[in-house]
Write a protein that holds these residues in place. Structure first.
Motif: not given
Length: 218
Positions: A43-54, A88-95
């Motif tokens: 679903m998501i790997d370390i270092g990637e950006n998230m575009t959606h939250i499940p 979710f936090v990754n998303c807000i900060n674009r981290k």
DNA sequence: ACATTAAGTGATT
DNA sequence: AATCACTTAATGT
């Protein structure tokens, strides 16, 4: 209302009707999309950006950390009603993600684009509670994971791993190999084999090729 | 029957 | 608890 929206509304009513307020559900129906993901998919790997939250409706996601190549450690599992608050936090900060998420059991979820979730925090009380709650729950699991690493011996960690797995799959019969367990616990196959045998002899589990039946501890 | 993959084991660190 | 170097057992083709 189109078909897709109807599906989302139906699915939501099943597991989230008492969690979210009406207006929020309307928004989710408007911007989210429903999808199924097969077991084994990353679903998501370390270092990637998230575009959606499940918003997980069914199935299981295994969340793990990877330090070096091949050295993995499972932190926790996500199941129905969960979301990944960390992502979710990754998303807000674009981290970028600090964790890896792999679908452990065929999953169904409603995916929400990240651009909405921040805004919803201020707008919807139920969303705020949901996220904070999720965060809290994840923190507890993380602490448990640290405890397990710091204070528990391998045989205890193994038993915890097995009983956790039973809880999450709601099935005392696990289909898993010693090698897979070793990977998840960052141990070696030989060690797991010996401990499995030990647990088997103590009557806590019944083990055979590719199968483990957990008899107590959940 | 043969090859592949999973599991079991003694010795060593 | 981990690694090595095997052996044995179970399964697929």
């Amino acid at each position: 209302m189109n078909n897709q929206e109807a599906i989302i509304r139906e699915k939501l009513s099943h597991y989230y009707a008492n969690v979210f307020e009406e207006e929020l559900i309307d928004e989710i129906v408007r911007v989210g999309y429903f999808d199924k993901i097969k077991s084994g998919k990353l679903m998501i790997d370390i270092g990637e950006n998230m575009t959606h939250i499940p918003l997980i409706l069914d199935g299981v996601i295994k969340v793990s950390r990877q330090e070096k190549e091949g050295e993995e450690l499972v932190l926790y599992f996500l199941e129905r009603g969960d979301t990944c608050a960390i992502s979710f936090v990754n998303c807000i900060n674009r981290k970028k993600s600090i964790l890896r998420g792999i679908v452990e059991q065929d999953m169904e979820a409603i995916f929400l684009p990240v651009e909405y979730i921040d805004n919803w925090l201020a707008k919807f009380k139920t969303w705020r509670y949901f996220i904070i709650d999720s965060y809290h729950y994840r923190l507890i699991e993380m602490v448990e994971s640290i405890d397990s690493l710091a204070f528990m011996k391998m045989n205890e960690r193994l038993m915890k791993y097995l009983t956790d797995k039973v809880k999450i799959t709601k099935d005392v019969n696990l289909e898993i190999t010693h090698q897979e367990i070793a990977n998840d616990l960052n141990s070696s196959r030989v060690v797991i084999t010996r401990l499995i045998k030990e647990l088997h002899n103590k009557g806590k589990i019944v083990a055979s090729r590719n199968k483990i039946r957990v008899l107590e501890g959940f």
